[in-house]
Write a protein that holds these residues in place. Structure first.
Motif, PDB file in Angstrom:
ATOM      1  N   UNK A  23       0.812  -1.216   0.000  1.00 17.98           N
ATOM      2  CA  UNK A  23       0.000   0.000   0.000  1.00 17.98           C
ATOM      3  C   UNK A  23       0.846   1.268   0.000  1.00 17.98           C
ATOM      4  N   UNK A  24       2.130   1.173   0.342  1.00 21.97           N
ATOM      5  CA  UNK A  24       3.000   2.351   0.350  1.00 21.97           C
ATOM      6  C   UNK A  24       3.536   2.673  -1.037  1.00 21.97           C
ATOM      7  N   UNK A  25       3.264   1.790  -2.001  1.00 17.48           N
ATOM      8  CA  UNK A  25       3.804   1.973  -3.354  1.00 17.48           C
ATOM      9  C   UNK A  25       3.347   3.283  -3.989  1.00 17.48           C
ATOM     10  N   UNK A  30       5.153   8.302  -6.566  1.00 18.14           N
ATOM     11  CA  UNK A  30       4.847   9.680  -6.931  1.00 18.14           C
ATOM     12  C   UNK A  30       5.731  10.692  -6.197  1.00 18.14           C
ATOM     13  N   UNK A  31       6.877  10.215  -5.733  1.00 15.52           N
ATOM     14  CA  UNK A  31       7.910  11.102  -5.211  1.00 15.52           C
ATOM     15  C   UNK A  31       9.088  11.036  -6.176  1.00 15.52           C
ATOM     16  N   UNK A 109      -4.597   2.640  -9.461  1.00 12.24           N
ATOM     17  CA  UNK A 109      -3.987   2.508  -8.138  1.00 12.24           C
ATOM     18  C   UNK A 109      -3.855   1.034  -7.767  1.00 12.24           C
ATOM     19  N   UNK A 110      -2.663   0.634  -7.409  1.00 14.62           N
ATOM     20  CA  UNK A 110      -2.374  -0.759  -7.084  1.00 14.62           C
ATOM     21  C   UNK A 110      -1.775  -0.847  -5.688  1.00 14.62           C
ATOM     22  N   UNK A 111      -1.878  -2.046  -5.089  1.00 16.78           N
ATOM     23  CA  UNK A 111      -1.270  -2.242  -3.774  1.00 16.78           C
ATOM     24  C   UNK A 111      -0.801  -3.675  -3.559  1.00 16.78           C
ATOM     25  N   UNK A 116       1.611  -3.767  -8.271  1.00 17.05           N
ATOM     26  CA  UNK A 116       2.641  -2.731  -8.198  1.00 17.05           C
ATOM     27  C   UNK A 116       3.744  -2.965  -9.220  1.00 17.05           C
ATOM     28  N   UNK A 117       4.145  -4.218  -9.367  1.00 16.61           N
ATOM     29  CA  UNK A 117       5.232  -4.545 -10.289  1.00 16.61           C
ATOM     30  C   UNK A 117       4.855  -4.202 -11.726  1.00 16.61           C
TER      31      UNK A 117
END
Length: 237
Positions: A23-25, A30-31, A109-111, A116-117
């Protein structure tokens, strides 16, 4: 006992690391890291090579394909004005597809690990490393895969004789999109229109990442209400 968050090691291949962020992905990707030196994706040299594409490869490979498809409609007897109209229509269809893909697929949005990959491979890497010049345009193999549904869509909305020119126009729109996208990141425009386009797109990367999905045009952002507000407008609220 609180589980410790996963930390991505930027000195190691990234693709199979980012999924562990779970969930932190979304916050991590986006940084942006503003550096012209891109990260390594894979340990395997062949896979790594396939992720790297120079911008000039796009027109070199796809413009001859555009010409071939358009020539098929010419051989079927269409005049130059008719071919022009079909190609402009194809470019117009591409602008909507460009917006739709960018908004609903590239920014999904993925988690999960594989979510995420896959997202990182598709578009997340571009937001994390927006100045990586070798991963700004689509690799030819990925483009070829995306062209299959676009060809089927062109067949659905046209006739057998008009489809090639319509598809050729859409493919030309894609080429224009990819080289424009590269220029907006690495070019130094001096005239007003490209300077405004560059500002608009970099605003999407560095200020409001959930708005401004158009690359070659802000038309569909205006139509669908995703046009970012200017700084001046925000201050007046």
């Amino acid at each position: 006992m609180v589980a410790q968050s996963f930390t991505v090691d930027l000195n190691k291949p990234l693709v199979f690391q980012v999924g562990h962020l779970e969930e932190e992905y979304q916050e991590w990707v986006h940084q942006p890291i503003v550096s012209k030196e891109g990260p390594r994706f894979f340990e395997n040299d062949i896979l790594e090579f396939l992720t790297l594409t120079h911008w000039w490869v796009v027109p070199l490979i796809w413009l001859p394909v555009v010409c071939w498809f358009v020539s098929k409609s010419v051989w079927m007897g269409y005049t130059a004005p008719q071919i022009f109209l079909l190609m402009v229509s194809g470019i117009f269809v591409w602008t909507l597809l460009e917006y739709t893909l960018h908004r609903f697929l590239f920014h999904i949005e993925t988690k999960t690990y594989w979510g995420n990959t896959l997202h990182y491979l598709l578009h997340g890497c571009h937001h994390k490393h927006p100045m990586d010049g070798l991963r700004l345009v689509f690799p030819p193999a990925a483009t070829a895969i995306l062209l299959v549904p676009f060809w089927n869509f062109a067949r659905l909305i046209s006739t057998p004789s008009t489809c090639p020119a319509l598809f050729g126009g859409g493919l030309l729109g894609y080429v224009m999109y990819d080289v424009t996208h590269y220029y907006l990141h690495h070019g130094q425009p001096t005239s007003e229109v490209p300077r405004s386009m560059k500002k608009y797109h970099l605003n999407h990367h560095f200020r409001i990442q959930d708005k401004g999905f158009g690359i070659t045009s802000s038309l569909w952002d205006k139509v669908f209400g995703t046009l970012p507000k200017s700084k001046a407008a925000k201050k007046s609220l």
